[in-house]
Design an enzyme around this catalytic site. Structure first.
Site, PDB file in Angstrom:
ATOM      1  N   ASP A 246     -18.517  -8.960  29.568  1.00 20.41           N
ATOM      2  CA  ASP A 246     -18.458  -8.645  30.989  1.00 20.41           C
ATOM      3  C   ASP A 246     -18.457  -7.128  31.203  1.00 20.41           C
ATOM      4  O   ASP A 246     -17.754  -6.401  30.501  1.00 20.41           O
ATOM      5  CB  ASP A 246     -17.152  -9.248  31.534  1.00 20.41           C
ATOM      6  N   GLU A 317     -18.782 -10.129   9.717  1.00 22.73           N
ATOM      7  CA  GLU A 317     -17.874 -10.663   8.687  1.00 22.73           C
ATOM      8  C   GLU A 317     -17.871 -12.186   8.675  1.00 22.73           C
ATOM      9  O   GLU A 317     -17.390 -12.807   7.743  1.00 22.73           O
ATOM     10  CB  GLU A 317     -16.434 -10.205   8.966  1.00 22.73           C
TER      11      GLU A 317
HETATM   12  C1  GLC Z   1     -18.909  -9.325  36.147  1.00 23.59           C
HETATM   13  C2  GLC Z   1     -18.783 -10.792  36.445  1.00 23.59           C
HETATM   14  C3  GLC Z   1     -18.292 -10.947  37.842  1.00 23.59           C
HETATM   15  C4  GLC Z   1     -16.926 -10.306  37.944  1.00 23.59           C
HETATM   16  C5  GLC Z   1     -16.967  -8.851  37.492  1.00 23.59           C
HETATM   17  C6  GLC Z   1     -15.596  -8.322  37.245  1.00 23.59           C
HETATM   18  O1  GLC Z   1     -19.866  -8.725  36.928  1.00 23.59           O
HETATM   19  O2  GLC Z   1     -19.995 -11.440  36.211  1.00 23.59           O
HETATM   20  O3  GLC Z   1     -18.224 -12.291  38.234  1.00 23.59           O
HETATM   21  O4  GLC Z   1     -16.471 -10.358  39.261  1.00 23.59           O
HETATM   22  O5  GLC Z   1     -17.665  -8.696  36.288  1.00 23.59           O
HETATM   23  O6  GLC Z   1     -15.059  -8.883  36.082  1.00 23.59           O
END
Ligand code: GLC
Length: 612
Positions: A246, A317
């Site tokens: 993310d 690993e």
């Molecule tokens: C990314 C995710 C989104 C979230 C953001 C904060 O863009 O896809 O859904 O709100 O990160 O974590």
């Protein structure tokens, strides 16, 4: 499959003979690693299937529907977060990275899901959220409990404010969900967000690029780095096949956190920042850029790559081919490709492709630029049209203005044309699945689901709606629980008929059970496409433009191995040459040769043809 071998001579408009030009992409031949040509299906756990009847999807619900995914023919699933979380951002606010939220089940439920998926030959990628934690995470609670300058505060980005009394935020950064990116807390140990009460002594500020409940971690701190390597190992030890990372371009900030006056909106205005009627500047269209990239001192800093080199070593690993997938809103594509250099991550989502309007020339440009950039570093190109952060493509492509990128759609705004959107969405998906590389599907797109554009405001949960004071609808409309059975309460989402967001009336028409086994349904079209893609090995295939259409404003035609993928984006039908075999079509392709010997591909339709 329809065999077409007309005996009547073609007219002048006949496409002949589908000859392809020079290779744009030579292809991988065979894929040494599974992820190079995989079709990966995104499961958004709270909206996929509800096992316990509370109206919120869960891990046992997912396990119960794995046969649907196996039948569809996907290679892997990516699970959006199911970890312990107060759910302020639907689980992207993680309070414990090593546990399952009771909403979704238990760690044992996860083990069962993983085993059942693997038993069906489906790999499992989990979501890792390293840019920020929840404010309920033990580390942030410890940071608040500890004084300024403590090691506990040092895991996050706490700073003194500007102004005579520190009353101004440390810099001018805005949250991606709207509003300031800093929240002030009271002074000393035992801090809490300031409320303005008379007896409060205000203290430091902490950074949150997203909601105030999502404090950013300080990735300069070695403890943060070792903690996340340990979290990776926790899930690798369980047997996961990879991680979707993310905000992969956000963890390292420019030294000194300098002010930034540019836009910070992600999803080119779909997550805060942009007004919903905004038409976005296309960036530098000749390199495939669409304006989807984030810039500024909080994004795409060079230092972030060292983190991924370290993670690459951790994954190496482990046995098998484990993969790291970057969610990085970075342009141009050559800059994005830096995340998938041989010693870093394995894939990166192609948001330039997702945000390219439905138009032949820009689509050809972004396809070629994507392949070129990834070929340079030896990585597979990925393709994606929908996810949990953007308006579903069946609705996006039905908007009157193809350049519009709204962050959700309100009922009082111009509505997408449902029929046009679905026709284009199916054509776009078939174009995508015919490209070499790896494709990502978002749950429900195989049913042709539209966005819910009439959600009442009092059911919305997306923090972007609240932080923009309701100026943006936000992302709830693409997160509505799936319809499995047309006639059941809640369209069979769970045993009680409860659904955490209401489903639109139209979902009865899209339910899985009314599409399964029905020739020409969206579901059966996806299934046929995935089976043909596998049989023809398109994922590891080649790309060359069909010469006759190489400069066309109306038609995209490409050759991948022995298959020609042809999309008609124009208003007139395209006449196919004689003797070709239609392998898959995104919509009805009339083949009644008694009335007219020619086969015509209608507007907004993609066909896969066996090349001559
Ligand atoms: C990314 C995710 C989104 C979230 C953001 C904060 O863009 O896809 O859904 O709100 O990160 O974590």
């Amino acid at each position: 499959m329809t065999r077409i071998d007309s005996t009547t001579p073609p007219t002048t408009a006949t496409l002949q003979p589908l000859a392809a030009g020079a290779l744009v992409h030579a292809g991988a031949g065979e894929a040494p690693e599974w992820w190079r040509d995989a079709v990966i299906y995104q499961v958004y756990p709270r909206s996929f299937a509800d096992g316990d009847g509370d109206g919120i999807g869960d891990l046992p619900g997912i396990t119960s529907k794995l046969d649907h995914l196996a039948e569809l023919g996907v290679d892997a699933v990516w699970l959006s977060p199911f970890y312990r979380s107060p759910q302020k951002d639907a689980g992207y606010d993680v309070a414990d990275y090593r546990d399952v939220d009771p909403l979704f089940g238990t760690l044992a439920d996860f083990d069962e899901l993983l085993a059942q998926a693997h038993a069906r030959g489906i790999r499992v990628i989990v979501d890792l959220v390293p840019n920020h934690t929840s404010d309920q995470h033990a580390w942030f609670q410890a940071a608040l409990a500890s004084p300024e300058g403590s090691a506990e505060r040092g895991r996050y980005v706490f700073r003194e404010g500007e102004g005579e009394h520190g009353e101004l935020p440390p810099n001018n950064w805005q949250s991606i969900f709207g509003g300031p990116a800093w929240t002030r807390v009271t002074a000393g140990a035992g801090a809490r967000p300031v409320t303005g009460a008379a007896d409060e002594v205000p203290g430091q500020w902490y950074l949150h690029l997203f909601d105030s409940s999502q404090p950013d971690l300080d990735w300069e701190n070695p403890e943060v780095r070792s903690e996340f390597e340990d979290v990776l190992r926790f899930w690798l030890d369980k047997g996961v096949d990879g991680f979707r990372i993310d905000v992969a371009h956000g963890m390292v900030k420019a030294p000194g956190l300098p002010d930034w006056d540019g836009s910070v909106s992600m999803v080119e205005g779909t997550e805060g920042g942009g007004a919903s009627d905004e038409v976005v500047d296309p960036g530098a269209p000749e390199d495939g850029s669409t304006g989807a990239g984030n810039s500024g001192p909080m994004f795409d800093q060079d230092g972030v790559h060292e983190i991924y080199r370290a993670w690459h070593r951790v994954l190496a690993e482990y046995d098998g081919d484990r993969a790291l997938v970057a969610e990085a809103w970075v342009e141009p594509l050559s800059r994005l490709a830096r995340y998938v250099r041989p010693d870093e991550m394995h894939q990166a989502f192609n948001f330039s492709f997702l945000t390219t309007p439905w138009s032949a020339a820009p689509l050809r440009t972004v396809i070629a630029a994507s392949l070129r950039a990834n070929d340079e570093v030896g990585a597979p190109t990925t393709w994606v049209l929908s996810n949990h952060d953007v308006v579903r493509h069946a609705s996006r492509l039905g908007l009157a203005d193809p350049g519009l990128r709204p962050n959700g759609i309100f009922a009082h705004e111009a509505q997408p044309d449902e029929e046009l959107g679905l026709r284009r969405a199916r054509a776009a998906s078939l174009l995508m699945l015919g490209l070499p590389g790896s494709s990502y599907l978002y749950q429900g797109e195989e049913l042709g689901l539209p966005e819910h554009t009439a959600l009442p405001d009092d059911v919305r949960e997306d923090p972007a709606f609240f932080r923009t004071q309701g100026a943006e609808a936000g992302r709830d409309g693409c997160r509505v629980p799936l319809p499995w059975h047309a006639e059941a309460p809640g369209h069979g989402f769970g045993p009680t008929g409860r659904t955490w967001l209401p489903q639109p009336e139209s979902y009865a028409r899209y339910a899985a059970d009314v599409q399964r086994g029905v020739a020409g349904s969206t579901y059966e079209t996806y299934r046929a496409a995935l089976a043909t893609r596998r049989a023809e090995r398109l994922g590891t295939g080649t790309l060359a433009w069909v010469e006759e259409h190489a400069g066309s404003d109306d038609v995209i035609a490409l050759r991948n191995r022995d298959v020609v993928v042809l999309t008609n984006l124009g208003s007139d039908p395209v006449v196919l040459p004689r003797g070709v075999e239609v392998l898959v079509a995104s919509g009805p392709v009339r083949t009644d040769r008694s009335a007219d010997p020619q086969v015509r591909v209608p507007s907004d339709t993609t066909v896969w043809l066996r090349a001559l």
